[in-house]
Design an enzyme around this catalytic site. Structure first.
Site, PDB file in Angstrom:
ATOM      1  N   HIS A  83      26.591  54.785  35.688  1.00 23.16           N
ATOM      2  CA  HIS A  83      26.512  55.212  37.094  1.00 23.16           C
ATOM      3  C   HIS A  83      27.446  56.397  37.301  1.00 23.16           C
ATOM      4  O   HIS A  83      28.602  56.347  36.904  1.00 23.16           O
ATOM      5  CB  HIS A  83      26.962  54.089  38.028  1.00 23.16           C
ATOM      6  CG  HIS A  83      25.982  52.957  38.122  1.00 23.16           C
ATOM      7  ND1 HIS A  83      26.006  52.027  39.135  1.00 23.16           N
ATOM      8  CD2 HIS A  83      24.940  52.605  37.334  1.00 23.16           C
ATOM      9  CE1 HIS A  83      25.019  51.161  38.969  1.00 23.16           C
ATOM     10  NE2 HIS A  83      24.371  51.481  37.873  1.00 23.16           N
ATOM     11  N   TYR A 138      29.800  49.901  48.629  1.00 23.72           N
ATOM     12  CA  TYR A 138      30.968  49.252  49.237  1.00 23.72           C
ATOM     13  C   TYR A 138      30.860  49.466  50.746  1.00 23.72           C
ATOM     14  O   TYR A 138      30.792  50.605  51.195  1.00 23.72           O
ATOM     15  CB  TYR A 138      32.266  49.906  48.746  1.00 23.72           C
ATOM     16  CG  TYR A 138      32.650  49.598  47.317  1.00 23.72           C
ATOM     17  CD1 TYR A 138      32.047  50.254  46.248  1.00 23.72           C
ATOM     18  CD2 TYR A 138      33.643  48.664  47.037  1.00 23.72           C
ATOM     19  CE1 TYR A 138      32.416  49.978  44.940  1.00 23.72           C
ATOM     20  CE2 TYR A 138      34.024  48.382  45.726  1.00 23.72           C
ATOM     21  CZ  TYR A 138      33.405  49.033  44.689  1.00 23.72           C
ATOM     22  OH  TYR A 138      33.778  48.763  43.395  1.00 23.72           O
ATOM     23  N   PRO A 158      39.961  42.498  43.474  1.00 21.30           N
ATOM     24  CA  PRO A 158      38.810  43.034  42.743  1.00 21.30           C
ATOM     25  C   PRO A 158      38.283  44.380  43.238  1.00 21.30           C
ATOM     26  O   PRO A 158      37.583  45.063  42.481  1.00 21.30           O
ATOM     27  CB  PRO A 158      37.742  41.946  42.901  1.00 21.30           C
ATOM     28  CG  PRO A 158      38.148  41.169  44.107  1.00 21.30           C
ATOM     29  CD  PRO A 158      39.642  41.229  44.159  1.00 21.30           C
ATOM     30  N   LYS A 195      39.330  47.020  38.726  1.00 13.90           N
ATOM     31  CA  LYS A 195      40.293  47.476  37.719  1.00 13.90           C
ATOM     32  C   LYS A 195      40.729  46.397  36.726  1.00 13.90           C
ATOM     33  O   LYS A 195      41.320  46.710  35.685  1.00 13.90           O
ATOM     34  CB  LYS A 195      41.552  48.037  38.410  1.00 13.90           C
ATOM     35  CG  LYS A 195      41.310  49.357  39.092  1.00 13.90           C
ATOM     36  CD  LYS A 195      41.113  50.465  38.069  1.00 13.90           C
ATOM     37  CE  LYS A 195      40.513  51.705  38.662  1.00 13.90           C
ATOM     38  NZ  LYS A 195      39.325  52.171  37.956  1.00 13.90           N
ATOM     39  N   TYR A 217      38.598  55.714  40.362  1.00 15.33           N
ATOM     40  CA  TYR A 217      37.545  54.745  40.058  1.00 15.33           C
ATOM     41  C   TYR A 217      37.104  54.865  38.589  1.00 15.33           C
ATOM     42  O   TYR A 217      36.978  53.857  37.884  1.00 15.33           O
ATOM     43  CB  TYR A 217      36.348  54.947  41.002  1.00 15.33           C
ATOM     44  CG  TYR A 217      35.492  53.720  41.121  1.00 15.33           C
ATOM     45  CD1 TYR A 217      35.564  52.898  42.231  1.00 15.33           C
ATOM     46  CD2 TYR A 217      34.616  53.361  40.106  1.00 15.33           C
ATOM     47  CE1 TYR A 217      34.787  51.752  42.335  1.00 15.33           C
ATOM     48  CE2 TYR A 217      33.837  52.224  40.196  1.00 15.33           C
ATOM     49  CZ  TYR A 217      33.924  51.421  41.311  1.00 15.33           C
ATOM     50  OH  TYR A 217      33.160  50.292  41.396  1.00 15.33           O
TER      51      TYR A 217
HETATM   52  C1  DHB Z   1      31.944  44.318  40.639  1.00 14.38           C
HETATM   53  C2  DHB Z   1      33.187  43.814  40.873  1.00 14.38           C
HETATM   54  C3  DHB Z   1      34.112  44.578  41.532  1.00 14.38           C
HETATM   55  O1  DHB Z   1      35.336  44.101  41.770  1.00 14.38           O
HETATM   56  C4  DHB Z   1      33.807  45.843  41.995  1.00 14.38           C
HETATM   57  O2  DHB Z   1      34.742  46.557  42.668  1.00 14.38           O
HETATM   58  C5  DHB Z   1      32.567  46.349  41.745  1.00 14.38           C
HETATM   59  C6  DHB Z   1      31.622  45.582  41.063  1.00 14.38           C
HETATM   60  C7  DHB Z   1      30.944  43.493  39.916  1.00 14.38           C
HETATM   61  O3  DHB Z   1      31.253  42.330  39.604  1.00 14.38           O
HETATM   62  O4  DHB Z   1      29.834  43.970  39.700  1.00 14.38           O
END
Ligand code: DHB
Length: 377
Positions: free
Chosen positions: A58, A187, A279, A283, A371
């Site tokens: 991506h 997001y 999450p 990271k 990111y």
């Molecule tokens: C996923 C988990 C994340 O914490 C994130 O920021 C983006 C994707 C995932 O599990 O796909």
């Protein structure tokens, strides 16, 4: 598992004590976003073949708020860098296979129980194996046993400092059998809270939404989940969430945590044993991989030349990246979640911040380079 593989490539022997069964490890769904450098490393060390075939690259994400989506174009903002979507358990499967093919020693269902003599030349690990307590003595112990493992306690309390933040929310996660709703991750900030549309592959989708940390999976029948997600993700131009069959529900707790230093005597902590990130921004696994890369390199240097310089610098080297990732994860979390739904001022400031990061190239670059991982090293 990755450290054992990297050490093997350097001709250094190791034994992996793995608390869980191979089957449980390979089945547990965890994160799914690999930073550019993580994906490159897996390829370089010969365990990236299936990732290249089955993972998807991506080159951006969408930030959605106020009913509109805004793309952060990683490729444009970071000179062509990208992320790869490939489940952590798939990485683990590939590593287990690589180790077993080269006669690596992995003891499954063998839980480390206690560490001894860490400040001597011959540290020892006691572990449970088939109901018996056994012991290994070694040159070094890599403490990769997660936040709840015993290794962190190997650093005496008076020799370590722990930094922590908890958040007044958690993530409700679902796995869905069905088509993707979107080509890139979304997001979203909504008055009712955060949500995230992610994926695992063209047939399996991963979605999350902010919930109360004390909430229970049983409180969320499928229909309520789809209603909540559709409300939070709605746009003015009528975007539609593809539905499907929800086959797993879980609740992910949120915490920021760092233990300093990450080393004591012959013990080197890595990954969640030393630090936890919330999450948002994905990271966690990437930081664990980065620690292991530093540790493998330092151990290889030691066995090659006897020089302990890189080992001595391990903690400081890792903590630099760890704190940068902590900042990024905390910031993304703060910008995208409702902390207090009775506080409309905070929502307005968050929306203004999102407006800024999606309209200023300079601000968008700070998301893109963090990111993909380029700004963390
Ligand atoms: C996923 C988990 C994340 O914490 C994130 O920021 C983006 C994707 C995932 O599990 O796909």
């Amino acid at each position: 598992m990755l450290l054992s593989h990297l050490l093997h490539l350097e001709g250094i022997a190791s034994v992996v004590l793995e608390r869980r069964s191979r089957e449980a490890l390979e089945k547990t769904v965890r994160a799914g976003v690999l930073e550019h450098g993580t994906a490159e490393l897996l390829k370089e060390v010969g365990v990236g073949e299936r990732m290249e075939r089955e993972g998807s690259v991506h080159s951006g994400i969408e930030l959605r708020f106020g009913g509109r989506g805004h793309r952060i174009d990683f490729a444009d903002l970071t000179d062509g860098l990208s992320i790869t979507i490939y489940g952590q358990q798939e990485v683990v499967k590939d590593l287990i296979q690589a180790r077993l093919e080269t006669d690596g020693q992995i003891l499954f269902e063998a839980e480390a129980a206690s560490l001894h003599d860490l400040d001597t030349v011959s540290p020892r690990v006691h572990f449970q194996n088939d109901g018996e307590e056994e012991e290994i003595s070694c040159d070094f112990v890599a403490g990769c046993d997660g936040f709840f493992g015993v290794c962190r306690d190997g650093i005496p309390e008076n020799a370590r400092t722990e930094y922590e933040r908890t958040y007044p929310f958690a993530w409700f996660g679902i796995l869905v059998e069905g088509p993707p709703s979107t080509e890139e991750l979304i997001y979203t900030l909504h008055d009712r809270g955060f949500s995230l549309v992610s994926t695992r592959n063209p047939e399996i989708q991963r979605l999350y939404f902010q919930c109360d940390p004390a909430d229970k999976v049983e409180n969320w029948p499928d229909e309520r989940i789809w209603d909540e997600l559709s409300t939070r993700l709605a746009t003015h131009d009528g975007w539609e969430l593809a539905d499907g069959n929800i086959f797993q529900k879980d609740i992910v707790q949120m915490r920021s945590f760092v233990c300093e230093p990450m080393q004591y005597g012959k013990l080197f902590l890595a990954g969640d044993a030393a630090h936890i990130v919330p999450p948002t921004g994905a990271k966690g696994m990437n930081l664990a991989v980065a620690d292991i890369q530093v540790l493998a390199h330092a151990l290889a240097e030691f066995y090659r030349s006897g020089d302990t310089g890189l080992l001595d610098a391990y903690s400081e080297t890792c903590l630099h990246r760890v704190w940068r990732a902590q900042r990024f994860s905390w910031w993304m979390t703060s910008m995208l979640h409702r902390f207090d739904r009775s506080d409309p001022f905070q929502l307005k400031v968050q929306q203004a911040e999102l407006g800024y990061v999606t309209s200023s190239r300079a601000a968008a670059t700070t998301i893109a380079e963090n990111y993909v991982g380029a700004a963390l090293g």
